[in-house]
Design a protein around this motif. Structure first.
Motif, PDB file in Angstrom:
ATOM      1  N   VAL A 137       0.840  -1.198   0.000  1.00 41.37           N
ATOM      2  CA  VAL A 137       0.000   0.000   0.000  1.00 41.37           C
ATOM      3  C   VAL A 137       0.883   1.259   0.000  1.00 41.37           C
ATOM      4  O   VAL A 137       1.864   1.351   0.749  1.00 41.37           O
ATOM      5  N   LEU A 193      -5.615   1.702  -2.668  1.00 46.98           N
ATOM      6  CA  LEU A 193      -5.490   2.320  -1.354  1.00 46.98           C
ATOM      7  C   LEU A 193      -4.231   3.169  -1.287  1.00 46.98           C
ATOM      8  O   LEU A 193      -3.249   2.898  -1.990  1.00 46.98           O
ATOM      9  N   VAL A 226      -6.091  -2.386   6.320  1.00 47.36           N
ATOM     10  CA  VAL A 226      -6.706  -2.694   5.023  1.00 47.36           C
ATOM     11  C   VAL A 226      -8.130  -3.215   5.221  1.00 47.36           C
ATOM     12  O   VAL A 226      -9.058  -2.806   4.506  1.00 47.36           O
ATOM     13  N   LEU A 229     -10.397  -0.301   6.098  1.00 46.01           N
ATOM     14  CA  LEU A 229     -10.747   0.523   4.940  1.00 46.01           C
ATOM     15  C   LEU A 229     -11.742  -0.188   4.038  1.00 46.01           C
ATOM     16  O   LEU A 229     -12.670   0.442   3.502  1.00 46.01           O
ATOM     17  N   ILE A 236     -12.100   5.028   1.300  1.00 53.50           N
ATOM     18  CA  ILE A 236     -11.345   4.697   0.082  1.00 53.50           C
ATOM     19  C   ILE A 236     -11.700   5.678  -1.030  1.00 53.50           C
ATOM     20  O   ILE A 236     -10.824   6.152  -1.768  1.00 53.50           O
TER      21      ILE A 236
END
Length: 257
Positions: A137, A193, A226, A229, A236
């Motif tokens: 990410v 992301l 993650v 999100l 996002i």
């Protein structure tokens, strides 16, 4: 003769930014005054592989906040040219007697700290000039580079190589250096992301993540972030306009030379 290796995290800091001023000292937790740079320093300080953290501060009165930060936190620092970020990394490494530099950016509050122990061992055992954690990410990767390789890059590179793209010379001249690229787990290789703060929207997301995992800070597991999100698609969506451009310019590789 065995040389004792000394891994030093040199964090380049400056306040100027076209989209968001003073990114490293923006608050993640407004009520408690926890800044982005606080979480980075606290996270890296928890890693025994990293021997010291040094700030590479840009010249100018507007950057005096980072000198005060270093003094408050008991960190050594160097002050150098605003544009020559690579020069500040080299100077910080020399100040701390580093053999190797651990590099993250000062506006990315959630480094993938879980990967550092194995990455450092792999780097040492492989005898390479650099190890890059790229496929992760945006904002969570890191680089481990020998100080000697950075000195070569600064000496032989052009002005663009001395910019914030500190390993650009190595990436464009990758036949001259021994470089090892590693990846994070597939579930963390998410190009939709981003967890680096360059825009006000990024800061909104970073604050939401921090509040969700404040009890685990500064070592907030990236896998948890993650999943958080994914459960909050509106977050996002806030940074989606910046994700594609960010990944296109993040890791530049030249032809084999």
């Amino acid at each position: 003769m065995n040389v004792t290796r000394r891994l030093v995290a040199v964090i380049a800091c400056r306040s100027q930014g076209s989209r968001l001023y003073g990114k490293p000292v923006q608050n993640l937790d407004v009520s408690k005054g926890v800044r982005i740079l606080d979480n980075i320093v606290d996270c890296l300080s928890s890693l025994p592989q990293i021997d010291e953290i040094v700030l590479g501060i840009a010249e100018g009165d507007e950057n005096s906040v980072y000198r005060r930060f270093a003094e408050e936190r008991g960190l050594r620092f160097v002050i150098g040219d605003e544009v020559d970020v690579l020069g500040r990394l080299v100077a910080g490494g020399r100040l701390a007697g580093a053999t190797d530099i651990f590099r993250v950016t000062s506006e990315s509050p959630f480094p993938f700290f879980e990967a550092v122990p194995a990455a450092w061992t792999t780097y040492l055992n492989s005898g390479v000039d650099a190890l890059f954690l790229d496929d992760i990410v945006d904002g969570c990767g890191f680089e481990i580079i020998s100080l000697a390789a950075l000195e070569t890059s600064h000496r032989e590179g052009e002005e663009r190589h001395r910019s914030e793209l500190c390993t650009l010379y190595m990436r464009e001249n990758n036949k001259r250096f021994q470089i090892l690229r590693i990846s994070g787990p597939p579930e963390l290789n998410r190009k939709d992301l981003r967890l680096t703060v360059d825009n006000p929207e990024d800061l909104v997301v970073a604050r939401a993540v921090y509040q969700a995992f404040v009890q685990q800070a500064p070592r907030i597991p990236l896998g948890h972030v993650v999943r958080f999100l994914d459960a909050n698609p509106s977050l996002i969506a806030l940074t989606a306009p910046f994700a594609e451009v960010g990944y296109k310019t993040m890791y530049v590789w030249g032809k084999q030379q």
